[in-house]
Design a protein around this motif. Structure first.
Motif, mmCIF file in Angstrom:
data_model
loop_
_atom_site.group_PDB
_atom_site.id
_atom_site.type_symbol
_atom_site.label_atom_id
_atom_site.label_comp_id
_atom_site.label_asym_id
_atom_site.label_seq_id
_atom_site.Cartn_x
_atom_site.Cartn_y
_atom_site.Cartn_z
ATOM 1 N N TYR A 159 0.739 -1.120 0.131
ATOM 2 C CA TYR A 159 0.132 0.144 -0.110
ATOM 3 C C TYR A 159 0.809 1.108 -0.031
ATOM 4 O O TYR A 159 2.119 1.041 0.630
ATOM 5 C CB TYR A 159 -0.741 0.081 1.271
ATOM 6 N N PRO A 160 0.294 2.467 -0.419
ATOM 7 C CA PRO A 160 1.182 3.669 -0.325
ATOM 8 C C PRO A 160 1.546 3.914 0.846
ATOM 9 O O PRO A 160 0.824 3.887 2.003
ATOM 10 C CB PRO A 160 0.217 4.687 -0.910
ATOM 11 N N ALA A 161 2.839 4.449 1.105
ATOM 12 C CA ALA A 161 3.383 4.921 2.472
ATOM 13 C C ALA A 161 3.690 3.939 3.389
ATOM 14 O O ALA A 161 3.546 4.220 4.654
ATOM 15 C CB ALA A 161 2.375 6.260 2.919
ATOM 16 N N GLU A 162 3.450 2.649 2.970
ATOM 17 C CA GLU A 162 3.846 1.472 3.761
ATOM 18 C C GLU A 162 4.990 0.563 3.298
ATOM 19 O O GLU A 162 5.148 0.385 2.131
ATOM 20 C CB GLU A 162 2.417 0.676 3.880
ATOM 21 N N GLY A 163 5.582 -0.280 4.158
ATOM 22 C CA GLY A 163 6.255 -1.219 3.529
ATOM 23 C C GLY A 163 5.703 -2.373 2.960
ATOM 24 O O GLY A 163 4.452 -2.895 3.219
ATOM 25 N N PRO A 164 6.316 -3.236 1.984
ATOM 26 C CA PRO A 164 5.644 -4.468 1.328
ATOM 27 C C PRO A 164 5.350 -5.388 2.356
ATOM 28 O O PRO A 164 6.060 -5.683 3.564
ATOM 29 C CB PRO A 164 6.776 -4.762 0.568
ATOM 30 N N THR A 165 4.112 -6.124 2.249
ATOM 31 C CA THR A 165 3.782 -6.939 3.220
ATOM 32 C C THR A 165 3.703 -8.538 2.541
ATOM 33 O O THR A 165 3.388 -8.424 1.566
ATOM 34 C CB THR A 165 2.439 -7.125 3.818
ATOM 35 N N PHE A 166 4.192 -9.386 2.990
ATOM 36 C CA PHE A 166 4.391 -10.963 2.447
ATOM 37 C C PHE A 166 2.887 -11.440 2.509
ATOM 38 O O PHE A 166 1.954 -11.365 3.313
ATOM 39 C CB PHE A 166 5.131 -11.890 3.234
ATOM 40 N N LEU A 167 2.738 -11.958 1.125
ATOM 41 C CA LEU A 167 1.384 -12.430 0.769
ATOM 42 C C LEU A 167 1.386 -14.105 0.943
ATOM 43 O O LEU A 167 0.810 -14.895 1.378
ATOM 44 C CB LEU A 167 0.739 -12.122 -0.537
ATOM 45 N N ILE A 168 2.252 -14.563 -0.136
ATOM 46 C CA ILE A 168 2.398 -15.993 -0.551
ATOM 47 C C ILE A 168 3.572 -16.514 -1.175
ATOM 48 O O ILE A 168 4.291 -15.513 -1.728
ATOM 49 C CB ILE A 168 1.189 -16.362 -1.174
ATOM 50 N N SER A 169 4.160 -17.536 -1.066
ATOM 51 C CA SER A 169 5.312 -18.031 -1.603
ATOM 52 C C SER A 169 5.339 -19.550 -1.973
ATOM 53 O O SER A 169 3.991 -20.028 -1.881
ATOM 54 C CB SER A 169 6.455 -18.061 -0.636
ATOM 55 N N ILE A 170 6.060 -19.915 -3.108
ATOM 56 C CA ILE A 170 6.142 -21.125 -3.470
ATOM 57 C C ILE A 170 7.344 -21.671 -3.850
ATOM 58 O O ILE A 170 8.372 -20.881 -4.217
ATOM 59 C CB ILE A 170 5.200 -21.259 -4.771
ATOM 60 N N SER A 214 14.122 5.068 11.173
ATOM 61 C CA SER A 214 14.426 6.279 11.680
ATOM 62 C C SER A 214 15.465 7.277 10.952
ATOM 63 O O SER A 214 16.454 6.600 10.375
ATOM 64 C CB SER A 214 14.416 6.664 13.252
ATOM 65 N N PRO A 215 15.036 8.436 10.258
ATOM 66 C CA PRO A 215 13.447 9.171 10.521
ATOM 67 C C PRO A 215 12.634 8.583 9.302
ATOM 68 O O PRO A 215 13.149 7.458 8.306
ATOM 69 C CB PRO A 215 14.087 10.628 9.945
ATOM 70 N N ARG A 216 11.489 8.906 9.712
ATOM 71 C CA ARG A 216 10.678 8.593 8.398
ATOM 72 C C ARG A 216 10.484 9.195 7.338
ATOM 73 O O ARG A 216 10.373 9.022 6.118
ATOM 74 C CB ARG A 216 9.136 8.536 9.024
ATOM 75 N N HIS A 217 10.859 10.600 7.419
ATOM 76 C CA HIS A 217 11.331 11.438 6.294
ATOM 77 C C HIS A 217 12.522 12.419 6.470
ATOM 78 O O HIS A 217 12.566 12.650 7.557
ATOM 79 C CB HIS A 217 9.877 12.646 6.250
ATOM 80 N N LYS A 218 13.091 12.874 5.512
ATOM 81 C CA LYS A 218 13.964 13.526 5.750
ATOM 82 C C LYS A 218 14.566 14.358 4.354
ATOM 83 O O LYS A 218 14.574 13.687 3.431
ATOM 84 C CB LYS A 218 15.636 12.613 6.031
ATOM 85 N N VAL A 219 14.808 15.601 4.490
ATOM 86 C CA VAL A 219 15.175 16.346 3.494
ATOM 87 C C VAL A 219 16.865 16.882 3.519
ATOM 88 O O VAL A 219 16.731 17.348 4.845
ATOM 89 C CB VAL A 219 14.244 17.307 3.064
ATOM 90 N N THR A 220 17.528 16.783 2.665
ATOM 91 C CA THR A 220 19.003 16.968 2.823
ATOM 92 C C THR A 220 19.364 17.625 1.619
ATOM 93 O O THR A 220 18.803 17.589 0.624
ATOM 94 C CB THR A 220 19.755 16.021 3.292
ATOM 95 N N GLU A 221 20.587 18.454 1.878
ATOM 96 C CA GLU A 221 20.930 18.996 0.669
ATOM 97 C C GLU A 221 22.208 18.148 0.183
ATOM 98 O O GLU A 221 23.021 17.296 0.893
ATOM 99 C CB GLU A 221 21.769 20.412 1.029
ATOM 100 N N THR A 222 22.577 18.618 -1.346
ATOM 101 C CA THR A 222 23.756 17.563 -1.884
ATOM 102 C C THR A 222 24.946 17.624 -1.118
ATOM 103 O O THR A 222 25.227 18.657 -0.716
ATOM 104 C CB THR A 222 23.749 18.129 -3.380
ATOM 105 N N GLY A 223 25.527 16.576 -0.903
ATOM 106 C CA GLY A 223 26.972 16.624 -0.446
ATOM 107 C C GLY A 223 27.069 16.554 1.136
ATOM 108 O O GLY A 223 28.157 16.407 1.550
ATOM 109 N N PRO A 237 8.591 0.342 7.880
ATOM 110 C CA PRO A 237 7.659 1.468 7.160
ATOM 111 C C PRO A 237 8.325 2.028 6.079
ATOM 112 O O PRO A 237 7.556 3.006 5.293
ATOM 113 C CB PRO A 237 6.964 2.151 8.156
ATOM 114 N N GLY A 238 9.646 2.356 5.975
ATOM 115 C CA GLY A 238 10.242 3.082 4.991
ATOM 116 C C GLY A 238 10.680 4.343 5.549
ATOM 117 O O GLY A 238 10.132 4.840 6.338
ATOM 118 N N THR A 239 11.715 4.834 4.752
ATOM 119 C CA THR A 239 12.082 6.177 4.976
ATOM 120 C C THR A 239 12.296 7.081 3.654
ATOM 121 O O THR A 239 12.821 6.690 2.791
ATOM 122 C CB THR A 239 13.517 6.391 5.459
ATOM 123 N N ARG A 240 11.483 8.308 3.534
ATOM 124 C CA ARG A 240 11.470 8.898 2.302
ATOM 125 C C ARG A 240 12.456 10.138 2.458
ATOM 126 O O ARG A 240 12.310 11.086 3.350
ATOM 127 C CB ARG A 240 10.139 9.601 2.039
#
Lengths: 113, 114
Positions: free
Chosen positions: A39-50, B7-16, B107-110
């Motif tokens: 889903y947007p703004a979330e990490g991937p979630t495992f569904l199924i494997s083979i 962490s962090p979940r979001h970060k904006v940084t400059e080149t270099g 959850p990812g970091t943008r």
């Protein structure tokens, strides 16, 4: 060179019908295949494997089919529900890989009400 | 749900500028991975770790380094950020049971590099 290919960037399916997502691979060393949902703004979630020793694996509404001779696998979702709308990724791994996964580019599934 | 935080979940940084992203797990899993996700590319492996102080390169490791001094923490460092490193970064862990290959994701970091 992409070793795992999902050639359909998007797929639109009516609610209640079957969704079929496809994935092709080129590396004969791959012996384990997985499907993930994202889903947007979330990490991937495992569904199924083979595993490559099987040609089918089923878990509720989700079934994965593997055709080794064609180097092709597919994910069937029956019946499709609105909550299934997401990006689906196919991934592959192989023995002695330290459990690395090689990923396809994803297919965006849209379930229409 | 696997206990993975980023962490962090979001970060904006400059080149270099240097940037460090942190992945923390509470599962005591041996394997940890850093990926980047970009449109049209799916997820691409940057580096992974198969134990404390044991790391290896992935598909797109140039410009990145990692460290793992404790089982629970895996750090990704961009020594000198570039605009091409603007992406969403995901950390993953693996149970490494020998029979399954599933990875579980944070959850990812943008990250945006201007």
């Amino acid at each position: 060179d992409q070793q795992v290919k999902q050639n359909s960037p998007s797929l639109s399916v009516q609610e209640g019908r079957i969704s079929i997502l496809n994935c092709d691979y080129t590396n004969s060393m791959f012996d384990y295949f997985l499907w993930y949902k994202k889903y947007p703004a979330e990490g991937p979630t495992f569904l199924i494997s083979i595993s490559s020793i099987k040609d089918k694996n089923e878990d509720g509404r989700f079934t994965v089919f593997l055709n080794k001779s064609a180097k092709h696998l597919s994910l069937h979702i029956v019946p499709s529900q609105p909550g299934d709308s997401a990006v689906y990724f196919c991934a592959a791994s192989w023995r002695d890989s330290n459990y690395q996964l090689i990923w396809g580019a994803g297919t965006k599934l849209i379930i229409k009400p | 749900d696997a206990g993975i935080t980023q962490s962090p979940r979001h970060k904006v940084t400059e080149t270099g500028t240097p940037v460090t992203l942190r992945c923390h797990q509470t599962e005591n899993h041996r394997y940890m991975y850093w990926y980047r996700q970009d449109p049209g590319h799916g997820l691409r492996l940057i580096h992974y770790s198969y134990g404390v102080k044991d790391t290896d390169k992935g598909e797109v490791s140039d410009g990145y380094s990692v460290s793992r001094s404790k089982t629970e923490d895996f750090l990704l460092t961009l020594e000198s950020a570039t605009s091409s490193q603007t992406s969403v970064y995901f950390c993953a862990i693996s149970e490494s049971s020998g029979l399954t290959y599933e990875q579980y994701f944070g959850p990812g970091t943008r990250l945006t590099v201007t």
